[in-house]
Design an enzyme around this catalytic site. Sequence first.
Site, PDB file in Angstrom:
ATOM      1  N   ARG A 160       0.927  -1.208  -0.207  1.00 37.12           N
ATOM      2  CA  ARG A 160      -0.035  -0.013  -0.048  1.00 37.12           C
ATOM      3  C   ARG A 160       0.930   1.325  -0.096  1.00 37.12           C
ATOM      4  O   ARG A 160       0.678   2.405  -0.639  1.00 37.12           O
ATOM      5  CB  ARG A 160      -1.071  -0.081   1.249  1.00 37.12           C
ATOM      6  CG  ARG A 160      -2.018  -0.842   1.017  1.00 37.12           C
ATOM      7  CD  ARG A 160      -2.922  -0.903   2.382  1.00 37.12           C
ATOM      8  NE  ARG A 160      -3.937  -1.906   2.137  1.00 37.12           N
ATOM      9  CZ  ARG A 160      -4.960  -1.648   1.968  1.00 37.12           C
ATOM     10  NH1 ARG A 160      -5.383  -0.422   1.806  1.00 37.12           N
ATOM     11  NH2 ARG A 160      -6.093  -2.313   1.751  1.00 37.12           N
ATOM     12  N   TYR A 211      -0.529 -13.550  -0.234  1.00 35.26           N
ATOM     13  CA  TYR A 211       0.100 -13.229  -1.485  1.00 35.26           C
ATOM     14  C   TYR A 211       1.392 -12.606  -1.257  1.00 35.26           C
ATOM     15  O   TYR A 211       1.510 -12.079  -0.195  1.00 35.26           O
ATOM     16  CB  TYR A 211      -0.940 -12.600  -2.329  1.00 35.26           C
ATOM     17  CG  TYR A 211      -1.272 -11.360  -1.825  1.00 35.26           C
ATOM     18  CD1 TYR A 211      -0.746 -10.283  -2.133  1.00 35.26           C
ATOM     19  CD2 TYR A 211      -2.689 -11.177  -1.262  1.00 35.26           C
ATOM     20  CE1 TYR A 211      -1.267  -8.868  -1.514  1.00 35.26           C
ATOM     21  CE2 TYR A 211      -3.345 -10.237  -0.773  1.00 35.26           C
ATOM     22  CZ  TYR A 211      -2.526  -9.133  -1.143  1.00 35.26           C
ATOM     23  OH  TYR A 211      -2.998  -7.828  -0.585  1.00 35.26           O
ATOM     24  N   ASP A 232     -14.728   4.623  -0.154  1.00 35.98           N
ATOM     25  CA  ASP A 232     -15.244   3.873   0.811  1.00 35.98           C
ATOM     26  C   ASP A 232     -16.262   4.905   1.468  1.00 35.98           C
ATOM     27  O   ASP A 232     -17.097   4.481   2.466  1.00 35.98           O
ATOM     28  CB  ASP A 232     -14.016   3.608   1.953  1.00 35.98           C
ATOM     29  CG  ASP A 232     -13.481   2.008   1.665  1.00 35.98           C
ATOM     30  OD1 ASP A 232     -13.883   1.729   0.629  1.00 35.98           O
ATOM     31  OD2 ASP A 232     -12.838   1.834   2.587  1.00 35.98           O
TER      32      ASP A 232
END
Length: 388
Positions: free
Chosen positions: A104, A207, A285
Amino acid sequence: MLIGKKVCVLGAGIGGLATALALALRGADVTVLEQAEALSEVGAGLQISPNGFAVLRGLGLGDAITAAGLRGSRVVLRDYRQGKPVFQLDLMQDAGLSYFFLHRADLIGILADATRAAGVKIRLLHHITGVDIEPDVAYLTTAQGAIHEAEVLIGADGLHSKVRPAMNPAAPPVFTRQVAWRAVVPAADPSTAVTVHMGPGRHIVSYPLRGGTLRNIVAVQERRTWADEGWNHRDDPANLREAFADFAPDVRVMLDDVQETHLWGLFRHPVAQRWHQGCAAILGDAAHPTLPFLAQGANMALEDAWVLADSLAMTDSTTQGFALYQSRRHARVTKVIDAASRNARNYHLAFPPLRFAAHSALRIASTLAPQLAARKFDWLYRFDATAA
Ligand SMILES: Cc1cc2nc3c(=O)[nH]c(=O)nc-3n(C[C@H](O)[C@H](O)[C@H](O)COP(=O)(O)OP(=O)(O)OC[C@H]3O[C@@H](n4cnc5c(N)ncnc54)[C@H](O)[C@@H]3O)c2cc1C
């Protein structure tokens, strides 16, 4: 028409920075207000699917993402005990579709650099406590009591948005009776697959990140007891290990490496009824938080960013531009959120005969008709917001 238009974006997350960049590239004069003291992100991974990548490429960031990310090859669903593969989705069968795993912080860094280079002003340490929207101006009050005026306001301020309630009635979230842990562990694994181990009432997704030197973990458990919503509540890694103690040995080895973990409750939020009012709109969001079971929250925020800027650029009227934006986004976002909610149920089948039947059907589908299985996701991954 956006040339010279003064726009204030609240929130420098993925949605806010992508919106600021998309608007600036179309000639708007953009300022971003962000509460944090530095542009950073929680230490966690993110899956950017082809639909999200299409937007990043449209913003001129295709090469930077390709360099910073790891191209995903497969999604493999495995049964929890022995780790037997149940279903496999090939992510590389179409060279034109790129699926990336990114840290991120790396994505925020790329977006922030490009946004600043496009002339956007980013103001940190601006915690907004109040929002008042009028037809032609919005007033934002900071924690210090200063008031900012915005000709056009875009609320990209996430789950606990201050802009959403200024244009919508309160809509309390519903606890899904699921909690999630997140963690990142060191790794030396060349695999480029997303793995999902599915057990009764639990699943764990992992992952690779940063060239395979790290592995991102999200582990979900059904439980009745409440946990707070939010990314920053630390938990004891022993609780995570205990919840998955009967999972396959490779999962347990991976969890043994967890030094630090965070736990949060998963809540379902209704999609906001109104995405715009007067001179303000919301996205990401702030407008439509989603459960993480399809890895689409950030991808939807990226699509919103492009479509919002594109819609505003099509008309001189901000109101018409916002209305066009909501009409272009509402049905798709609702479909994605519903699909994410259904995934949780599918992963967690507890009744053994039902789990056996479902897993057998998936195994047969992925062996006999892998193309058909992959095509099930065409509606999601082949959507290109920049082509519309
Ligand atoms: C476990 C988990 C895994 C996920 N994995 C994926 C994935 O793989 N792929 C994917 O697409 N999505 C994923 N998501 C979802 C994704 O992280 C979010 O949907 C996405 O980050 C939303 O972006 P945003 O810009 O709308 O909001 P945010 O990222 O929340 O950004 C909001 C910004 O606004 C700022 N802000 C908030 N309030 C104020 C205020 N009052 N004043 C000033 N500034 C303020 C915040 O500091 C923040 O910088 C995942 C989510 C979870 C929980």
